[in-house]
Design an enzyme around this catalytic site. Structure first.
Site, PDB file in Angstrom:
ATOM      1  N   PRO A 222       0.854  -1.184   0.000  1.00 53.85           N
ATOM      2  CA  PRO A 222       0.000   0.000   0.000  1.00 53.85           C
ATOM      3  C   PRO A 222       0.894   1.240   0.000  1.00 53.85           C
ATOM      4  O   PRO A 222       1.830   1.311   0.800  1.00 53.85           O
ATOM      5  CB  PRO A 222      -0.776  -0.115   1.324  1.00 53.85           C
ATOM      6  CG  PRO A 222       0.046  -0.996   2.196  1.00 53.85           C
ATOM      7  CD  PRO A 222       0.849  -1.888   1.301  1.00 53.85           C
TER       8      PRO A 222
ATOM      9  N   SER B 100       0.486   5.461  -0.192  1.00 55.54           N
ATOM     10  CA  SER B 100      -0.309   6.669  -0.276  1.00 55.54           C
ATOM     11  C   SER B 100       0.166   7.533  -1.436  1.00 55.54           C
ATOM     12  O   SER B 100       1.367   7.761  -1.589  1.00 55.54           O
ATOM     13  CB  SER B 100      -0.068   7.424   1.028  1.00 55.54           C
ATOM     14  OG  SER B 100      -1.198   8.050   1.413  1.00 55.54           O
TER      15      SER B 100
ATOM     16  N   GLN C 112      -6.549  -1.018   2.820  1.00 53.28           N
ATOM     17  CA  GLN C 112      -5.825  -0.774   4.068  1.00 53.28           C
ATOM     18  C   GLN C 112      -6.475   0.358   4.862  1.00 53.28           C
ATOM     19  O   GLN C 112      -6.745   1.432   4.311  1.00 53.28           O
ATOM     20  CB  GLN C 112      -4.363  -0.406   3.824  1.00 53.28           C
ATOM     21  CG  GLN C 112      -3.611  -0.384   5.163  1.00 53.28           C
ATOM     22  CD  GLN C 112      -2.223   0.190   5.088  1.00 53.28           C
ATOM     23  OE1 GLN C 112      -2.033   1.325   4.673  1.00 53.28           O
ATOM     24  NE2 GLN C 112      -1.238  -0.585   5.497  1.00 53.28           N
TER      25      GLN C 112
ATOM     26  N   CYS D 221       2.865   3.174   9.584  1.00 50.71           N
ATOM     27  CA  CYS D 221       3.152   4.484   8.990  1.00 50.71           C
ATOM     28  C   CYS D 221       3.895   5.385   9.990  1.00 50.71           C
ATOM     29  O   CYS D 221       3.441   5.572  11.126  1.00 50.71           O
ATOM     30  CB  CYS D 221       1.853   5.148   8.550  1.00 50.71           C
ATOM     31  SG  CYS D 221       2.168   6.720   7.744  1.00 50.71           S
TER      32      CYS D 221
ATOM     33  N   ARG E 178       8.528   0.645  -3.205  1.00 44.83           N
ATOM     34  CA  ARG E 178       9.128   1.692  -4.036  1.00 44.83           C
ATOM     35  C   ARG E 178       9.602   1.191  -5.398  1.00 44.83           C
ATOM     36  O   ARG E 178       9.539   1.920  -6.383  1.00 44.83           O
ATOM     37  CB  ARG E 178      10.287   2.349  -3.273  1.00 44.83           C
ATOM     38  CG  ARG E 178       9.799   3.242  -2.143  1.00 44.83           C
ATOM     39  CD  ARG E 178      10.898   3.590  -1.188  1.00 44.83           C
ATOM     40  NE  ARG E 178      11.396   2.411  -0.496  1.00 44.83           N
ATOM     41  CZ  ARG E 178      12.443   2.390   0.294  1.00 44.83           C
ATOM     42  NH1 ARG E 178      13.132   3.502   0.484  1.00 44.83           N
ATOM     43  NH2 ARG E 178      12.819   1.281   0.894  1.00 44.83           N
TER      44      ARG E 178
HETATM   45  C1  LIG Z   1       5.186   7.052  -1.280  1.00 44.43           C
HETATM   46  C2  LIG Z   1       4.949   5.996  -0.232  1.00 44.43           C
HETATM   47  C3  LIG Z   1       3.700   5.888   0.357  1.00 44.43           C
HETATM   48  C4  LIG Z   1       3.463   4.905   1.338  1.00 44.43           C
HETATM   49  N1  LIG Z   1       2.211   4.766   1.859  1.00 44.43           N
HETATM   50  C5  LIG Z   1       1.933   3.719   2.701  1.00 44.43           C
HETATM   51  C6  LIG Z   1       0.602   3.439   3.116  1.00 44.43           C
HETATM   52  O1  LIG Z   1      -0.362   4.092   2.726  1.00 44.43           O
HETATM   53  N2  LIG Z   1       0.425   2.390   3.973  1.00 44.43           N
HETATM   54  C7  LIG Z   1       1.466   1.608   4.415  1.00 44.43           C
HETATM   55  O2  LIG Z   1       1.247   0.663   5.183  1.00 44.43           O
HETATM   56  N3  LIG Z   1       2.729   1.847   4.013  1.00 44.43           N
HETATM   57  C8  LIG Z   1       2.971   2.847   3.147  1.00 44.43           C
HETATM   58  N4  LIG Z   1       4.239   3.026   2.670  1.00 44.43           N
HETATM   59  C9  LIG Z   1       5.292   2.057   3.049  1.00 44.43           C
HETATM   60  C10 LIG Z   1       5.354   0.905   2.042  1.00 44.43           C
HETATM   61  O3  LIG Z   1       4.150   0.167   2.025  1.00 44.43           O
HETATM   62  C11 LIG Z   1       6.521  -0.047   2.371  1.00 44.43           C
HETATM   63  O4  LIG Z   1       6.311  -0.590   3.643  1.00 44.43           O
HETATM   64  C12 LIG Z   1       7.877   0.655   2.349  1.00 44.43           C
HETATM   65  O5  LIG Z   1       7.996   1.499   1.224  1.00 44.43           O
HETATM   66  C13 LIG Z   1       9.037  -0.357   2.364  1.00 44.43           C
HETATM   67  O6  LIG Z   1       8.990  -1.185   1.225  1.00 44.43           O
HETATM   68  P1  LIG Z   1       9.947  -0.928  -0.070  1.00 44.43           P
HETATM   69  O7  LIG Z   1      11.355  -0.928   0.430  1.00 44.43           O
HETATM   70  O8  LIG Z   1       9.629  -2.072  -0.990  1.00 44.43           O
HETATM   71  O9  LIG Z   1       9.570   0.403  -0.636  1.00 44.43           O
HETATM   72  C14 LIG Z   1       4.509   4.020   1.727  1.00 44.43           C
HETATM   73  C15 LIG Z   1       5.759   4.159   1.139  1.00 44.43           C
HETATM   74  C16 LIG Z   1       5.993   5.113   0.164  1.00 44.43           C
HETATM   75  C17 LIG Z   1       7.348   5.218  -0.470  1.00 44.43           C
END
Ligand SMILES: Cc1cc2nc3c(=O)[nH]c(=O)nc-3n(C[C@H](O)[C@H](O)[C@H](O)COP(=O)(O)O)c2cc1C
Length: 317
Positions: free
Chosen positions: A19, A21, A73, A104, A227
């Site tokens: 998820p 945002s 979520q 978050c 990401r």
């Molecule tokens: C732009 C952005 C928005 C995010 N929004 C949420 C969200 O709405 N809910 C959530 O649980 N995590 C959110 N995250 C965290 C991601 O779900 C994830 O846990 C985090 O980026 C680590 O994973 P990655 O290394 O694959 O990016 C967000 C991350 C980013 C970069």
């Protein structure tokens, strides 16, 4: 590649879109599903806003046949309001599952005692999960960050399991870390070894190699990718192909990446979701890493309307 089962929901693989945002709207989720994400999650939605019947928040749960299975979520800290909003969204959109955000780290979220701030109140986490799992007909998942202390984090994961969640996702960073440092695979591995519900590993999974490393090292049941999928939904095809065959597909060339961008635009138009700000962000994301991209990005930065962005992107073909 193994497949992930969450409660009664059997997925066709174990790669999950995180998820995000401002990122994982319906069109971007549809592209990730097209390229092989086994499950996708909506952007986080505030339970308080859903209870207040805020249309903008409710609409985050909007889905369609092609994207299923999908999860919505929710973010909040009042068990009754989380349950009320989850039941409402379950009835309205029939998502395959509901996820609760305990991860978050954003200031606006933690100052209200939500997201990762709840990790400081394991009792309340248990109450939330118990109330929701008793109220819903569909599976329930939870997404957490870790704390500085392994035993403390394990205790939270065990509470989540005992209170009735069907799976847990662990992002191996603390609230304080934000996105700095590395996702701690030892925490994730240690928790996975103690739980019986599926554990989905999250954090720093960017390509074939990191996917394989995390799966093999943590022995988790699934991987969640955030990401690396921004402006790059094809990552799901690359990773799933590698996990099935051990072979690395060539990266998308410029034409193919632009094709994905134009598909994104088409989907936004189909679902009446095309906005200037979102298109501008996505134009930047889909061109990341392309040749001579600096000038293109500068041009995109200076635009003020959708037509100008489309003219720049069409000019790249
Ligand atoms: C732009 C952005 C928005 C995010 N929004 C949420 C969200 O709405 N809910 C959530 O649980 N995590 C959110 N995250 C965290 C991601 O779900 C994830 O846990 C985090 O980026 C680590 O994973 P990655 O290394 O694959 O990016 C967000 C991350 C980013 C970069």
């Amino acid at each position: 590649m193994s497949s992930l089962t969450i409660g009664k929901l059997k997925l066709d693989g174990n790669l999950v879109l995180a998820p995000m945002s401002g990122v994982t709207n319906l069109p971007s989720r549809l592209l990730c599903r097209k390229y092989g994400a086994s499950l996708v999650y909506s952007e986080m939605t505030s339970s308080e806003a859903v209870v207040r019947q805020s249309l903008k928040s409710i609409e985050r749960g909007f889905t369609c046949k092609d994207e299923r299975p999908m999860g919505i979520q929710l973010m909040g800290s009042v068990p009754e309001n989380l349950a009320e909003s989850a039941i409402f969204l379950q009835e309205k959109f029939r998502p395959e599952l509901i996820d609760i955000n305990f991860g978050c780290p954003a200031q606006g979220v933690i100052k209200n005692g939500c997201g990762s701030e709840l990790l400081k109140k394991p009792g309340l986490i248990g109450e939330i999960i118990r109330m929701l799992s008793d109220s819903l007909d569909i599976p329930l998942t939870a997404k957490i960050r870790i704390s500085d202390n392994f035993d403390e984090t394990l205790k939270i994961a065990e509470i989540i399991e005992k209170s009735g969640a069907d799976a847990i996702t662990i992002h191996g960073r603390t609230q304080k870390q934000g996105y700095s440092g590395k996702s701690d695979l030892d925490f994730i591995k240690g928790i996975k070894s103690k739980l019986t519900i599926p554990v989905i590993a999250n954090g720093d999974i960017f390509d074939e190699k990191t996917s394989q490393n995390v799966l093999e090292y943590t022995r988790c049941d699934g991987l969640m990718i955030g990401r690396a999928a921004i402006g790059n939904p094809f990552i799901f095809k690359k990773i799933s192909y590698f996990l099935k065959t051990g072979e690395i597909l060539p990266s998308r060339n410029t034409e193919e990446r632009l094709g994905d961008f134009f598909d994104y635009v088409k989907l936004c138009r189909n679902y009446d979701m095309l906005t200037f700000n979102d298109l501008k962000r996505n134009a930047q994301w889909f061109t990341k890493g392309m040749e001579n991209v600096k000038q293109v990005r500068m041009k995109i930065n200076k635009t003020h309307d959708i037509d100008s962005i489309m003219a720049i992107m069409n000019g790249l073909v």
